[in-house]
Design an enzyme around this catalytic site. Structure first.
Site, PDB file in Angstrom:
ATOM      1  N   CYS A 152       0.832  -1.203   0.000  1.00  0.00           N
ATOM      2  CA  CYS A 152       0.000   0.000   0.000  1.00  0.00           C
ATOM      3  C   CYS A 152       0.868   1.255   0.000  1.00  0.00           C
ATOM      4  O   CYS A 152       1.294   1.715   1.064  1.00  0.00           O
ATOM      5  CB  CYS A 152      -0.923  -0.035   1.227  1.00  0.00           C
ATOM      6  N   CYS A 155      -0.503   4.239   1.860  1.00  0.00           N
ATOM      7  CA  CYS A 155      -0.369   4.128   3.318  1.00  0.00           C
ATOM      8  C   CYS A 155       1.075   4.339   3.779  1.00  0.00           C
ATOM      9  O   CYS A 155       1.312   4.969   4.803  1.00  0.00           O
ATOM     10  CB  CYS A 155      -0.783   2.740   3.789  1.00  0.00           C
ATOM     11  N   ASP A 156       2.026   3.786   3.063  1.00  0.00           N
ATOM     12  CA  ASP A 156       3.381   3.653   3.622  1.00  0.00           C
ATOM     13  C   ASP A 156       4.452   4.533   2.969  1.00  0.00           C
ATOM     14  O   ASP A 156       5.600   4.519   3.427  1.00  0.00           O
ATOM     15  CB  ASP A 156       3.830   2.177   3.525  1.00  0.00           C
TER      16      ASP A 156
HETATM   17  C1  FAD Z   1      -0.167  -3.829   4.437  1.00  0.00           C
HETATM   18  C2  FAD Z   1      -1.369  -2.940   4.257  1.00  0.00           C
HETATM   19  C3  FAD Z   1      -1.344  -1.661   4.731  1.00  0.00           C
HETATM   20  C4  FAD Z   1      -2.453  -0.848   4.596  1.00  0.00           C
HETATM   21  N1  FAD Z   1      -2.392   0.402   5.117  1.00  0.00           N
HETATM   22  C5  FAD Z   1      -3.497   1.197   5.054  1.00  0.00           C
HETATM   23  C6  FAD Z   1      -3.477   2.498   5.658  1.00  0.00           C
HETATM   24  O1  FAD Z   1      -2.468   2.952   6.201  1.00  0.00           O
HETATM   25  N2  FAD Z   1      -4.624   3.208   5.586  1.00  0.00           N
HETATM   26  C7  FAD Z   1      -5.758   2.749   4.989  1.00  0.00           C
HETATM   27  O2  FAD Z   1      -6.772   3.445   5.030  1.00  0.00           O
HETATM   28  N3  FAD Z   1      -5.790   1.533   4.403  1.00  0.00           N
HETATM   29  C8  FAD Z   1      -4.694   0.756   4.404  1.00  0.00           C
HETATM   30  N4  FAD Z   1      -4.713  -0.484   3.808  1.00  0.00           N
HETATM   31  C9  FAD Z   1      -5.933  -0.897   3.088  1.00  0.00           C
HETATM   32  C10 FAD Z   1      -7.004  -1.421   4.097  1.00  0.00           C
HETATM   33  O3  FAD Z   1      -6.446  -2.422   4.911  1.00  0.00           O
HETATM   34  C11 FAD Z   1      -8.223  -1.977   3.358  1.00  0.00           C
HETATM   35  O4  FAD Z   1      -8.703  -1.018   2.458  1.00  0.00           O
HETATM   36  C12 FAD Z   1      -9.325  -2.364   4.337  1.00  0.00           C
HETATM   37  O5  FAD Z   1      -8.858  -3.297   5.271  1.00  0.00           O
HETATM   38  C13 FAD Z   1     -10.524  -2.943   3.605  1.00  0.00           C
HETATM   39  O6  FAD Z   1     -11.465  -3.351   4.546  1.00  0.00           O
HETATM   40  P1  FAD Z   1     -12.576  -4.458   4.210  1.00  0.00           P
HETATM   41  O7  FAD Z   1     -13.376  -4.607   5.457  1.00  0.00           O
HETATM   42  O8  FAD Z   1     -13.261  -4.112   2.968  1.00  0.00           O
HETATM   43  O9  FAD Z   1     -11.773  -5.781   3.869  1.00  0.00           O
HETATM   44  P2  FAD Z   1     -10.691  -6.620   4.687  1.00  0.00           P
HETATM   45  O10 FAD Z   1      -9.891  -5.753   5.569  1.00  0.00           O
HETATM   46  O11 FAD Z   1      -9.998  -7.429   3.660  1.00  0.00           O
HETATM   47  O12 FAD Z   1     -11.573  -7.570   5.605  1.00  0.00           O
HETATM   48  C14 FAD Z   1     -12.284  -8.639   5.057  1.00  0.00           C
HETATM   49  C15 FAD Z   1     -12.520  -9.699   6.132  1.00  0.00           C
HETATM   50  O13 FAD Z   1     -13.289 -10.762   5.560  1.00  0.00           O
HETATM   51  C16 FAD Z   1     -12.748 -12.006   5.987  1.00  0.00           C
HETATM   52  N5  FAD Z   1     -13.058 -13.041   5.001  1.00  0.00           N
HETATM   53  C17 FAD Z   1     -12.552 -13.188   3.760  1.00  0.00           C
HETATM   54  N6  FAD Z   1     -13.045 -14.290   3.162  1.00  0.00           N
HETATM   55  C18 FAD Z   1     -13.887 -14.866   4.063  1.00  0.00           C
HETATM   56  C19 FAD Z   1     -14.717 -16.029   4.047  1.00  0.00           C
HETATM   57  N7  FAD Z   1     -14.774 -16.840   2.981  1.00  0.00           N
HETATM   58  N8  FAD Z   1     -15.468 -16.319   5.145  1.00  0.00           N
HETATM   59  C20 FAD Z   1     -15.441 -15.517   6.242  1.00  0.00           C
HETATM   60  N9  FAD Z   1     -14.660 -14.388   6.314  1.00  0.00           N
HETATM   61  C21 FAD Z   1     -13.915 -14.072   5.239  1.00  0.00           C
HETATM   62  C22 FAD Z   1     -11.239 -11.733   6.076  1.00  0.00           C
HETATM   63  O14 FAD Z   1     -10.611 -12.676   6.935  1.00  0.00           O
HETATM   64  C23 FAD Z   1     -11.214 -10.315   6.643  1.00  0.00           C
HETATM   65  O15 FAD Z   1     -11.197 -10.281   8.049  1.00  0.00           O
HETATM   66  C24 FAD Z   1      -3.617  -1.326   3.926  1.00  0.00           C
HETATM   67  C25 FAD Z   1      -3.639  -2.625   3.431  1.00  0.00           C
HETATM   68  C26 FAD Z   1      -2.539  -3.431   3.597  1.00  0.00           C
HETATM   69  C27 FAD Z   1      -2.574  -4.844   3.076  1.00  0.00           C
END
Ligand code: FAD
Length: 326
Positions: A152, A155-156
């Protein structure tokens, strides 16, 4: 069948769930989108269930420092931020139901959600299962993730002020990342396996004019070099097979992300990259099925946008349920 024991113990609830009952709403995925949706669902008094395959928090728990989520001027670690989301969700009756979602079917306005822990019946669904970044295909990837390997740039990038970084990838995202990084790093190397970039021409032109960005085409990453953090990357020329080490402080991987949409295959409309298409209310092509966060076709994938999507999806689900009852 009762499944009280399947709830994780770290989130208390004033209500136990029984898989024989029909829920108003099933929220699938306990990342920022799902947890926010559960706060809104709890406050709206909906009978809901939140399903997660791992522990809650989503992708952001892997980030040591989140500097762009409003309300935390000093920054906060991803896991601490998610602890706060969970605490707030718990206050409004959320408990995590442990199970992996495998299949979703709809019949007569009722969704049947097959999980590894049983079948959940619900009148509406918020699908918030996120996306996983395609991993850098080198053996040391996991060891250096968060220690110089990032997925990201938004983010970083700020952590690499005046450093040398490498962006792996040749598409639009990789070049946007390179441009963003060039505002912080003193030198950005774009590593791409083909002889041409895949990004749109206008973006390529801007990148080629940027004195801080250098292209290293027809090369692939082989090994990360370093002790506790990234110090270099061994790369190979795909034509000559010659390898060399480039000295860098950070690697930004932009070779694509994979949306977690397998359980929806064939039932919901996806875009050409496999992300779920929604309208402004987060409703998908299937009535009563809403999508939120990274799994959705959206221009920006961040915690703040996932949280916003979750709030809108819960609000829309509530309206949908009210209409069903009329
Ligand atoms: C290394 C890194 C750094 C980041 N830094 C930033 C930052 O500084 N600022 C920022 O705003 N964003 C950052 N992001 C982006 C941010 O993490 C994502 O945009 C955000 O987490 C998305 O949220 P979400 O709830 O849509 O999905 P996710 O965070 O992906 O959550 C989805 C959830 O669904 C669960 N899941 C998946 N498949 C299944 C299944 N079949 N059954 C049950 N559960 C399931 C997963 O385990 C997970 O817990 C970063 C991402 C990464 C990878």
């Amino acid at each position: 069948m009762e499944n009280f024991d399947l709830f994780s113990e770290d989130m208390s609830s004033n209500r136990k769930a029984d898989l024989n009952e029909v829920f108003d709403l099933a929220i699938l995925g306990a990342g920022p989108a799902g947890l926010t949706a559960s706060i809104y669902a709890g406050r709206a008094g909906l009978k809901f269930i939140l399903v997660e395959r791992l522990s809650s928090g989503g992708q952001i728990v892997f980030s040591d420092q989140v500097d762009n989520y409003p309300g935390f001027p000093e920054g906060i670690s991803g896991s601490q931020l998610m602890e706060r989301f969970e605490k707030q969700a718990s206050k409004f009756g959320t408990q995590i139901f442990s199970g992996e979602v495998r299949e979703i079917k709809k019949s007569d306005n009722l969704f049947l959600i097959e999980t590894s822990s049983g079948t959940i019946k619900s009148r509406s669904v918020i699908y918030a299962m996120g996306a996983d970044p395609m991993k850098l295909p080198v053996p040391e990837e996991e060891r250096f993730r968060g220690k110089g390997v990032s997925y990201c740039a938004t983010c970083d990038a700020a952590f690499f002020k005046d450093k040398i970084v490498c962006v792996v990838g040749g598409g639009d995202t990789a070049l946007y990342d390179a441009l963003h990084l060039s505002r912080f790093a003193k030198n950005v190397i774009v590593l791409h396996r083909r002889d041409k970039l895949r990004a749109v021409k206008v973006l390529q032109d801007i990148v080629k004019k940027n004195p801080r960005i250098e292209l290293l085409l027809e090369h692939i990453p082989l090994h990360i070099i370093g002790n506790k953090k990234v110090e270099g990357l061994e790369v190979e020329n795909v034509k000559t097979r010659e390898s060399k080490v480039i000295n860098i402080d950070g690697i930004f991987v932009a070779i694509g992300i994979v949306p977690n949409t397998l359980p929806l295959k064939g039932i919901v409309e996806l875009d050409e990259k496999g992300f779920i298409k929604t309208d402004l209310n987060m409703e998908t092509s299937v009535q009563g099925l809403f999508a939120a966060g990274d799994v959705r076709a959206t221009p920006l994938r961040q915690v703040v946008t996932a949280a916003s999507d979750g709030a809108i999806a819960a609000f829309s689900a509530q309206k949908y349920l009210e209409n069903l009852e009329r």
